[in-house]
Design an enzyme around this catalytic site. Structure first.
Site, short mmCIF file in Angstrom:
data_model
loop_
_atom_site.label_atom_id
_atom_site.label_comp_id
_atom_site.label_asym_id
_atom_site.label_seq_id
_atom_site.Cartn_x
_atom_site.Cartn_y
_atom_site.Cartn_z
N SER A 35 -2.61 -37.57 19.49
CA SER A 35 -1.91 -38.66 20.18
C SER A 35 -1.26 -39.61 19.17
CB SER A 35 -2.84 -39.38 21.16
OG SER A 35 -3.69 -40.23 20.45
N GLU A 36 -1.89 -39.77 18.02
CA GLU A 36 -1.25 -40.60 16.98
C GLU A 36 0.06 -39.94 16.52
OE1 GLU A 36 -5.08 -42.73 14.81
OE2 GLU A 36 -4.58 -40.67 14.36
N TYR A 37 -0.01 -38.62 16.39
CA TYR A 37 1.17 -37.87 15.97
C TYR A 37 2.29 -38.05 17.01
CZ TYR A 37 4.06 -33.88 14.53
OH TYR A 37 5.10 -33.08 14.12
N ASP A 38 1.92 -37.88 18.29
CA ASP A 38 2.92 -38.02 19.35
C ASP A 38 3.56 -39.41 19.33
OD1 ASP A 38 2.48 -35.51 20.15
OD2 ASP A 38 1.15 -36.01 21.82
N LEU A 84 9.33 -8.06 -10.74
CA LEU A 84 8.50 -8.33 -11.91
C LEU A 84 7.83 -7.04 -12.36
CD1 LEU A 84 6.61 -11.56 -10.81
CD2 LEU A 84 8.30 -11.39 -12.62
N GLU A 114 0.91 -18.82 -12.62
CA GLU A 114 1.04 -19.19 -11.21
C GLU A 114 0.31 -18.19 -10.32
OE1 GLU A 114 5.22 -19.52 -10.27
OE2 GLU A 114 5.60 -20.68 -12.09
N LYS A 116 0.28 -15.41 -7.56
CA LYS A 116 1.27 -14.47 -7.03
C LYS A 116 1.09 -14.46 -5.51
CE LYS A 116 3.53 -10.08 -7.66
NZ LYS A 116 3.81 -9.85 -6.26
N ASP A 118 1.39 -13.77 -1.70
CA ASP A 118 1.64 -12.49 -1.03
C ASP A 118 2.42 -12.70 0.26
OD1 ASP A 118 1.62 -9.85 -0.54
OD2 ASP A 118 -0.49 -9.73 0.03
N TYR A 226 6.69 -21.93 -0.32
CA TYR A 226 6.26 -22.46 -1.62
C TYR A 226 7.30 -22.09 -2.66
CZ TYR A 226 1.91 -23.10 0.79
OH TYR A 226 0.98 -23.49 1.69
N LYS A 317 -1.81 -8.13 -11.63
CA LYS A 317 -2.33 -7.81 -10.30
C LYS A 317 -3.86 -7.80 -10.29
CE LYS A 317 1.23 -6.72 -7.65
NZ LYS A 317 1.24 -5.41 -7.11
N CYS A 411 3.64 26.04 13.28
CA CYS A 411 3.90 24.60 13.39
C CYS A 411 3.09 24.00 14.55
CB CYS A 411 5.40 24.39 13.61
SG CYS A 411 5.80 22.70 14.05
N CYS A 414 5.93 23.06 17.39
CA CYS A 414 6.77 24.01 18.13
C CYS A 414 6.31 25.46 17.97
CB CYS A 414 8.23 23.88 17.67
SG CYS A 414 8.50 24.57 16.03
N CYS A 429 8.00 23.78 8.57
CA CYS A 429 8.17 24.47 9.84
C CYS A 429 9.55 25.11 9.80
CB CYS A 429 8.09 23.47 10.98
SG CYS A 429 8.87 24.05 12.47
N CYS A 435 12.67 22.37 16.72
CA CYS A 435 11.36 21.70 16.67
C CYS A 435 11.54 20.23 17.04
CB CYS A 435 10.77 21.84 15.27
SG CYS A 435 9.22 20.97 15.07
S1 IVH Z 1 8.85 -15.27 -10.01
C1 IVH Z 1 12.32 -13.03 -12.03
N1 IVH Z 1 6.64 -16.37 -9.12
O1 IVH Z 1 6.63 -11.42 -6.67
C2 IVH Z 1 11.02 -13.51 -11.50
N2 IVH Z 1 7.42 -14.41 -8.06
O2 IVH Z 1 7.40 -8.81 -8.02
C3 IVH Z 1 11.03 -13.69 -10.05
N3 IVH Z 1 6.04 -13.68 -6.17
O3 IVH Z 1 9.75 -10.80 -5.24
C4 IVH Z 1 9.76 -13.91 -9.39
N4 IVH Z 1 4.57 -15.30 -6.30
O4 IVH Z 1 8.20 -12.34 -3.98
C5 IVH Z 1 7.52 -15.36 -8.99
N5 IVH Z 1 4.71 -17.47 -8.43
C6 IVH Z 1 5.59 -16.48 -8.29
C7 IVH Z 1 5.46 -15.50 -7.29
C8 IVH Z 1 6.40 -14.47 -7.21
C9 IVH Z 1 4.94 -14.22 -5.64
C10 IVH Z 1 6.68 -12.44 -5.71
C11 IVH Z 1 8.13 -12.58 -5.35
C12 IVH Z 1 8.86 -11.48 -6.07
C13 IVH Z 1 7.74 -10.60 -6.51
C14 IVH Z 1 8.10 -9.95 -7.82
#
Ligand code: IVH
Length: 677
Positions: A35-38, A84, A114, A116, A118, A226, A317, A411, A414, A429, A435
């Site tokens: 409600s505060e947000y509203d 990458l 950083e 990575k 997903d 992000y 990775k 197959c 078929c 096949c 088929c």
């Molecule tokens: S930098 C030239 N930073 O990884 C470098 N990529 O395999 C460009 N990704 O398609 C990427 N977190 O979708 C970078 N902190 C991060 C990332 C990141 C995820 C993904 C991005 C890219 C893929 C590269």
């Protein structure tokens, strides 16, 4: 109230609402009650009603997005979105650092570490601080215009504001769109409650949401963005490091990932990697590793790129998760080209957050190699974190009633005989278009997104149309409009879906030569090869008439693919289908050969005897990169490749001060640019 005061108040409310949105949608930690947000929201709305001429472009009260689209437009990235390289263990990581540091002698190299994320990479384009465009990564060169959907992402600034910095005229920001874990659970619960399909993981949910043609649906999904890089900034931002760039972005209202480290040594990078692996379950978002970047932007520039990857960054990775389960059965699937592929049906098991119940075994050879039986215990993992694979079979746990697996002689679809053509490892096949499996797969391929892109046909219609005998081959698709009454008789298909299908078919007629070639489903001709064929031959007629030698001049096309292409265009059935497709009105513009090749316009000379590769091969590699190969050396020559017993051309090059490469150096250079023998 003075206009300036009204604007100030509006801006303040917009900022407070944005902060609460971030807390609610991204962090899943509501900072105020509903409600505060509203109340805040209504306060802003009232102010806007009173001063309609002062409404701010990024106000959350305006309905985001617009009408549903028929399809996304394709756009070319001004700066390509690269991928990458990967490392998987400490040794690889240290080797990466050695390669970097060897190229930067006597320099201190700091690493920006950083998460990575997903999700899906996108690019955002701001002009004078206003979000103009959002584009998916696509193939790195071209992506899809998803501006409407991007504008619905709550933690992403639609208008840049900063107390400290002036707003750039042009800013292109790169980053990842994803659905935080908490939002994902909420979304799946809502989907289940509505009786809709739930998503296997946050990544799929984000991808599905971002690809919604209707921005209202995208708006209802808890997407977050992000930032992780700046592709362009005009005027130049004056920043010198990666680390600072990301913090600079936060001052304009961008979110960045919840962890980021600056490391002075590669050992420290390794420690951070281990730390994050521990913290991974407690993070708000899914990650599949870390990204290690050279922090200094000048050093990044010095390192440059190798083929399609930066030398200054790599993905580190996390190891794949492995799970143990039981093989319940092994089925044989028949593909578009008739290949029989064994698929193991598994007792469903959770691997890295995704339920795996099928895994392909590729071919009969793989069955022998793994020595896999029905009822065996197997360990499975997801390769590249996506495709499930069998890691190994635990033969010591094999039950007595385990069943060995043999290639079927007919197959499963078929009943035609199964053959293994000479010199091939794959069983097929022999039924051809008789088929049903081959027919339906040919149609699915033809209509798929990267081919003719006929939405809905592949998933919803193909099977019914096949049963009605309306699709004997792909060219029948363009005759479907004559069967409207029959189409309306298909179960659950109303007037609207029939019209949508007919419109989608009609819309697909304007295409590109590359898509059309790919759609034909010629063996060995994937999307990239199709594009190269289109660029090389420019017209379908030229391709149809090409002989083996001409075909082999296309980068990517070797003896085998060339033969398959020739065979394809010689088969009477294919000639008829292609003619019928063209007669139906499929058309395209003459393709434009890509101009952004690394050696574009350069003139190269080959001289002397090459031992590892033929002159033809060397010529093809150079041409594939955009260079011309000339017979004589002049001041315009970029480089001379000198083999054994090089004579006068080498002398002339030396006299003119032109770069000379040995055969080995040349091969290494070609390798760097993705050209192999
Ligand atoms: S930098 C030239 N930073 O990884 C470098 N990529 O395999 C460009 N990704 O398609 C990427 N977190 O979708 C970078 N902190 C991060 C990332 C990141 C995820 C993904 C991005 C890219 C893929 C590269």
């Amino acid at each position: 109230m003075e206009p300036a005061a009204v604007i100030a108040q509006m801006r303040q409310l917009i900022q407070i609402i944005a902060q609460h949105n971030h807390a609610y949608y991204v962090m899943d930690q509501p900072s105020i009650t509903d409600s505060e947000y509203d109340q805040l929201f209504h306060q802003l709305k009232a102010l806007e009603a009173e001063h309609p001429d002062l409404v701010q472009a990024d106000t959350p009260t305006l309905r985001v997005g617009g009408k549903a689209l028929a399809k996304f437009e394709t756009l070319t990235h001004a700066v390509p979105m690269l991928s990458l390289g990967n490392v998987f263990n400490q040794d690889d990581l240290f080797a990466f650092a050695r390669r970097v540091e060897e190229r930067l002698p006597n320099q201190q190299v700091n690493y920006d570490v950083e998460l990575k994320l997903d999700g899906l990479a996108i690019s955002l384009w701001y002009e004078r601080g206003v979000l103009i465009r959002g584009v998916t990564r696509g193939d790195g060169e071209m992506g899809e215009d998803i501006t409407q959907n991007v504008k619905t992402i709550r933690n992403l600034p639609k208008v840049l504001s900063s107390a400290k910095h002036t707003i750039p005229d042009l800013l292109e920001v790169r980053g990842e769109v994803l659905i935080p874990k908490s939002g994902f659970e909420r979304l799946n619960a809502e989907q289940a409650a509505k009786g809709d399909k739930t998503f296997a993981n946050p990544r799929n949910a984000a991808a599905g949401s971002l690809r919604q043609l209707d921005p209202e649906i995208a708006a209802s999904r808890p997407l977050a963005f992000y930032a992780y890089g700046i592709a362009q900034c005009q005027p130049h931002h004056g920043l010198t490091t990666m680390h600072d760039s990301l913090h600079w972005l936060t001052q304009f209202g961008f979110s960045i990932a919840e962890r980021q480290f600056l490391c002075q040594t590669i050992q420290e990078v390794q420690q951070r990697y281990e730390q994050i692996q521990q913290e991974r379950p407690n993070l708000a978002v899914e990650i599949d590793g870390m990204v290690i970047k050279v922090d200094d932007l000048k050093q990044q520039q010095q390192l440059g790129f190798l083929s399609r990857e930066p030398r200054w960054a790599t993905a580190y990775k996390f190891p794949a998760e492995i799970a143990l389960t039981t093989v319940e059965n092994i089925d044989w699937q028949v593909g578009r080209t008739g290949i029989l592929t064994p698929v193991a049906r598994l007792k469903p098991v959770l691997v890295g957050g995704v339920t795996v119940s099928n895994v392909t075994l590729h071919n009969i050879g793989e069955i022998h190699r793994l020595d896999i039986h029905i009822k065996d215990q197997v360990s499975v993992y997801r390769s590249g974190d996506v495709i499930p694979k069998v890691e190994r079979v635990w033969a010591n746990m094999r039950p007595e009633d385990a069943i060995a697996v043999y290639l079927p002689s007919t197959c499963p679809v078929c009943d035609s005989p199964v053959v293994i053509p000479e010199g091939e490892a794959l069983a097929r096949c022999s039924g051809g278009l008789y088929c049903a499996a081959q027919r339906i797969e040919a149609i699915r391929h033809f209509v798929s997104r990267k081919a003719m892109d006929i939405e809905g046909l592949g998933d919803r219609w193909a099977e019914s149309l096949l049963h009605l005998n309306l699709l004997k081959d792909v060219s029948d698709i363009y005759q479907l409009h004559q069967h409207r009454a029959t189409l309306l008789g298909v179960e659950k298909m109303g007037e609207k879906s029939v019209q949508n299908l007919i419109d989608a078919i009609e819309g697909s007629k304007k295409t590109t030569l590359a898509r059309f070639i790919y759609a034909l489903g010629i063996r060995g001709v994937g999307e990239t090869t199709a594009r190269m064929l289109a660029n090389t031959f420019q017209t379908l007629d030229a391709l149809r008439q090409a002989n083996m030698d001409e075909l082999k001049k296309t980068p990517d096309v070797g003896d085998i693919t060339a033969e398959w292409i020739v065979d394809f265009f010689q088969a009477q059935h294919n000639i008829e289908v292609v003619d019928r497709l063209l007669a139906a009105g499929i058309e395209w513009d003459v393709p434009i050969a890509p101009s952004r090749q690394p050696f574009n316009g350069e003139s190269w000379v080959l001289t002397g005897t090459l031992s590892e590769l033929t002159r033809d091969q060397a010529t093809q590699m150079l041409q594939a990169l955009g260079a011309r190969v000339s017979g004589s050396v002049s001041s315009k020559t970029k480089c001379v490749v000198a083999g054994e017993k090089a004579g006068s051309k080498l002398e002339k090059a030396e006299k003119l001060g032109i770069a000379v490469l040995s055969e080995a150096e040349f091969i290494a250079l070609m390798h760097e640019h993705g050209q192999t023998i």
